[in-house]
Design an enzyme around this catalytic site. Sequence first.
Site, mmCIF file in Angstrom:
data_model
loop_
_atom_site.group_PDB
_atom_site.id
_atom_site.type_symbol
_atom_site.label_atom_id
_atom_site.label_comp_id
_atom_site.label_asym_id
_atom_site.label_seq_id
_atom_site.Cartn_x
_atom_site.Cartn_y
_atom_site.Cartn_z
ATOM 1 N N HIS A 105 -3.151 -9.167 3.569
ATOM 2 C CA HIS A 105 -2.514 -9.010 2.257
ATOM 3 C C HIS A 105 -1.047 -9.006 2.233
ATOM 4 C CE1 HIS A 105 -6.782 -9.166 0.887
ATOM 5 N NE2 HIS A 105 -6.926 -8.052 1.213
ATOM 6 N N HIS A 179 -7.686 -8.484 -6.388
ATOM 7 C CA HIS A 179 -8.523 -7.691 -5.654
ATOM 8 C C HIS A 179 -9.447 -6.774 -6.363
ATOM 9 C CE1 HIS A 179 -10.168 -6.077 -1.762
ATOM 10 N NE2 HIS A 179 -9.322 -6.640 -0.944
ATOM 11 N N GLU A 316 -12.620 -12.891 -4.510
ATOM 12 C CA GLU A 316 -11.025 -13.163 -4.326
ATOM 13 C C GLU A 316 -11.001 -14.624 -4.083
ATOM 14 O OE1 GLU A 316 -9.537 -10.438 -1.169
ATOM 15 O OE2 GLU A 316 -11.688 -9.770 -1.277
#
Length: 351
Positions: A105, A179, A316
């Site tokens: 991420h 998320h 996601e």
Amino acid sequence: MYKKVKFGELSDGRNVTQYTLVNKNGLSASFLDLGGIWSSMLVPGRDGELADVVLGYDTIEACLGNGGHLGEIVGRNANRIGKAEFTLNGVTYKLEANNGPNNLHSGPDFYRNRIWDTEVTEEEDGTSITFSLLSPDGDQGYPGNARISVVYTLTEENELKIRYHMVCDQDTVANMTNHSYFNLAGHRSGSAMDQLVWIDADRYTPTDDVAIPYGELRPVAGSPMDFTVKKPIGRDIDADCEQIRFGHGYDHNWVLNHEPGKLSLSAKAWDEKSGRTMEVYTDLPGIQFYTANYLEPDIPGKEGVLYGPRQGYCFETQYYPNAVNMPDYPSPVLKEGKEYSTTTIYKFMIE
């Protein structure tokens, strides 16, 4: 319609504001200018009772300190980059390894740590809030000055529409997602494993033991990864399967069946008790279905709830994990001066 309230203050004294959008049907969605975090989503059930169906936090400290990235805008690259490096135009870029040997991420300097510029507008299909920022050259290890905006729109058709945009003055990586963790019975309701899920994907990308795909697009048929017919999330989640063991449940990328770039229904979830149902639309090639396997109840969530593993699940939307290093995958490379533009929609209804 919208309202805004002070959510809290950062340690340097800057205010964090929460914005709430409300549609004519009584649905509401709230967001923070800190990280563009999607902090709540109130949706009625069959009996008319509203429930907040996304997991989240009541304090700035929890938003900044949690490891689960609840509700955050994630970028420049969502998911993992293997060995925390990639090569673009002959230059190797080193990222920080924050997930074993990999980068996850784009951390540790996550977009959630930043206050985004904010604008609220009334559009034809509903009320929109736009969060924007400038990500400078070298930010998180990526090349180029990137202008980024994320637009959330709550429509009168009970959709939460998310539009992502990025333009950069160098070739770079553009692969953003949200998320959010969903529990259609409500964020306080505990395990979400009795809820049903369908995913429009005949294949997925199996991974090694550190969650990096190795290039195969494996059929889901005959495996616990098959959601082509809706089933309870928990039915196969503890199956004796290498991929399930690697992820401690579901934490994999599904290869969506729709045409590349075409906004399509790609997943759906049902809570049979309340009747709440959610459809997921995206124009991206993949979706990471994650069952909160690593959520730890060490930070109190909203209303003091302690969220544990499998009390929610994520859809996601994304380019495949490590796609920047996989030439056979759809590419997340954004060319200089071109626009990255993609849409994901979460639509709520009662069935």
